[in-house]
Design a protein around this motif. Structure first.
Motif, PDB file in Angstrom:
ATOM      1  N   THR A  45       0.835  -1.207   0.000  1.00  0.00           N
ATOM      2  CA  THR A  45       0.000   0.000   0.000  1.00  0.00           C
ATOM      3  C   THR A  45       0.866   1.252   0.000  1.00  0.00           C
ATOM      4  N   ILE A  46       1.946   1.220   0.762  1.00  0.00           N
ATOM      5  CA  ILE A  46       2.871   2.359   0.794  1.00  0.00           C
ATOM      6  C   ILE A  46       3.431   2.626  -0.603  1.00  0.00           C
ATOM      7  N   ILE A  47       3.842   1.542  -1.284  1.00  0.00           N
ATOM      8  CA  ILE A  47       4.393   1.695  -2.632  1.00  0.00           C
ATOM      9  C   ILE A  47       3.332   2.228  -3.596  1.00  0.00           C
ATOM     10  N   GLY A  48       2.131   1.640  -3.537  1.00  0.00           N
ATOM     11  CA  GLY A  48       1.062   2.083  -4.418  1.00  0.00           C
ATOM     12  C   GLY A  48       0.688   3.537  -4.196  1.00  0.00           C
ATOM     13  N   GLN A  49       0.589   3.954  -2.932  1.00  0.00           N
ATOM     14  CA  GLN A  49       0.242   5.341  -2.630  1.00  0.00           C
ATOM     15  C   GLN A  49       1.349   6.295  -3.059  1.00  0.00           C
ATOM     16  N   SER A  50       2.587   5.865  -2.936  1.00  0.00           N
ATOM     17  CA  SER A  50       3.706   6.716  -3.363  1.00  0.00           C
ATOM     18  C   SER A  50       3.661   6.957  -4.863  1.00  0.00           C
ATOM     19  N   GLU A  98       9.813   8.220   6.384  1.00  0.00           N
ATOM     20  CA  GLU A  98       8.490   7.935   6.914  1.00  0.00           C
ATOM     21  C   GLU A  98       7.473   7.959   5.783  1.00  0.00           C
ATOM     22  N   PRO A  99       6.617   6.946   5.675  1.00  0.00           N
ATOM     23  CA  PRO A  99       5.684   6.850   4.546  1.00  0.00           C
ATOM     24  C   PRO A  99       4.797   8.077   4.357  1.00  0.00           C
TER      25      PRO A  99
END
Length: 426
Positions: A45-50, A98-99
């Motif tokens: 999710t962190i990667i997708g949101q980034s 930090e994400p």
């Protein structure tokens, strides 16, 4: 060298730098994030949101260009300022761990970068004698810039030969170095932009229409069922597209090519150049529907190869080299179709609307879906073993979406009026 040739060279350098920046850090960013946030809950999710930050910015970019750059300031100066500010923001992104902070920092950067994609086109169109003849040749240098950016980071010439541009940096793609390099080039490019030929605002004094800026005056085209089907499927096919940009580099690096991944990924852009040249040939022989359908099915094949052939590196390379068909047969053909369907007075708006539906809304949805799906199947993209265990489930999801979209398109799209082989068309 004549003044006209000199201007073309300067514009080609502009395009090279513009896309070198994007290719150098955007392609390997997924691998860097998987290392940076290794072990974090919700890593996918962190990667997708980034990655979604550039789609959010893409939704806002037309407003910025239309409200500011087209009406108040020279395009080359706005381009210069945005890249100078972007250099600072991108370097800051390379220091964030930090994400949440990274999301907002990347969003701030892309709010600077995404408007410049339209600005460089505006600058080019204003200073070439023939847009149809000269623009493709100049824009080609953007693709070359993207390729070189990937090769520099990979320190590998398409995975075949060493390309030691960065001595002392091992596996640079999995570090923050690509962001730092892109920030440095952005700084140079920002200064260079102020030396470009002047491009005064073309819309100065004209009334502002938010609807026109977003391409909403082209909604009348949706009365045509064929165009509505095309637009709807264009939105849907960009959902699986997001999987490729966010995860392919990290995937092929972890399961097959290691630090050479960037060089191997650059083969996709080489394929894009080849098939771009072949689009007119196929367009005349296949027509709009079969060109678009072939592009969609190529996405299904690519992701199926990624999911089923992870132990066969040559099949992964084939999947990457399908990029020319995936991108050119669908997106370039789609742009040609839109241009032929839209009346002259709304062609720009129609192109803007399709851009909003694809690289804006479609890929935005795709980046959030890939994050959710990766976490749902408990994919660990930070390790080779994690990819080997989860690759099939991860990649067959977008393959299935692309196949469903292709079926919907095949059934719902019935329009031969825009085929170049139709005698009614030039």
């Amino acid at each position: 060298m004549s003044s006209t040739t000199t201007i073309k060279v300067r514009l080609s350098v502009m395009m090279f730098l513009q896309f070198f920046i994007w290719g150098a850090f955007f392609v390997p960013m997924g691998g860097y994030l998987s290392e940076l946030f290794k072990g974090r809950q919700g890593l996918n999710t962190i990667i997708g949101q980034s990655y979604a930050t550039h789609n959010w910015a893409g939704l806002i970019a037309p407003l910025f260009v239309g409200l500011v750059a087209d009406r108040f300031f020279n395009a080359e100066r706005v381009n210069g300022v945005l890249h100078l500010v972007g250099a600072v923001l991108l370097y800051h992104c390379s220091t964030v761990a930090e994400p949440g902070t990274l999301f907002w920092s990347l969003l701030a950067y892309f709010l600077c970068y995404m408007p410049t994609l339209a600005l460089v086109n505006t600058i080019t169109f204003q200073h070439v004698e023939s847009s149809e003849r000269d623009f493709p040749r100049i824009r080609l240098w953007g693709t070359i810039g993207w390729i070189v950016g990937c090769l520099v980071i990979a320190e590998s010439f398409f995975g075949l030969l060493p390309f030691p541009i960065l001595p002392g940096i091992d596996h640079a793609g999995a570090t923050s170095f690509p962001m730092k390099l892109a920030a440095a080039v952005s700084l140079i490019y920002g200064v260079y932009s102020f030396t470009l030929p002047p491009c005064p605002p073309g819309g100065k004094g004209t009334p502002v229409s938010i609807g026109k800026l977003l391409g909403l005056d082209a909604l009348k085209l949706f009365k045509d069922p064929a165009f509505a089907a095309f637009a709807f499927c264009s939105f849907l096919i960009c959902i699986p597209l997001a999987f490729y940009y966010a995860s392919a580099f990290d995937y092929i690096g972890k399961v097959a090519f290691g630090e050479k991944a960037g060089g191997v990924m650059a083969l996709g852009q080489v394929s894009e150049i080849v098939f771009m040249a072949l689009v007119p040939f196929f367009f005349r022989r296949l027509g709009v529907k079969w060109m678009l359908l072939t592009g969609m099915l190529a996405w299904t094949l690519r992701y199926s190869l990624f999911g089923e052939m992870l132990s066969v590196p040559s099949m992964l390379v084939l999947g990457i080299m399908l990029h020319g068909i995936c991108y050119d047969f669908f997106f370039v053909t789609g742009q040609l179709y839109t241009d032929r369907k839209a009346p002259a007075e709304i062609r720009a708006s129609a192109q803007g609307l399709i851009g909003l539906l694809t690289y804006g809304a479609g890929m935005l949805a795709g980046n959030y879906i890939l994050g959710w799906w990766g976490d749902h199947i408990a994919l660990d993209p930070s390790t080779s073993e994690g990819w080997r265990v989860g690759a099939k489930a991860f990649w067959l999801m977008p393959a299935g979406i692309a196949l469903i979209v292709a079926v919907i398109f095949a059934v719902s799209f019935r329009d031969h009026s825009a085929d170049s082989k139709n005698p009614k068309n030039p």
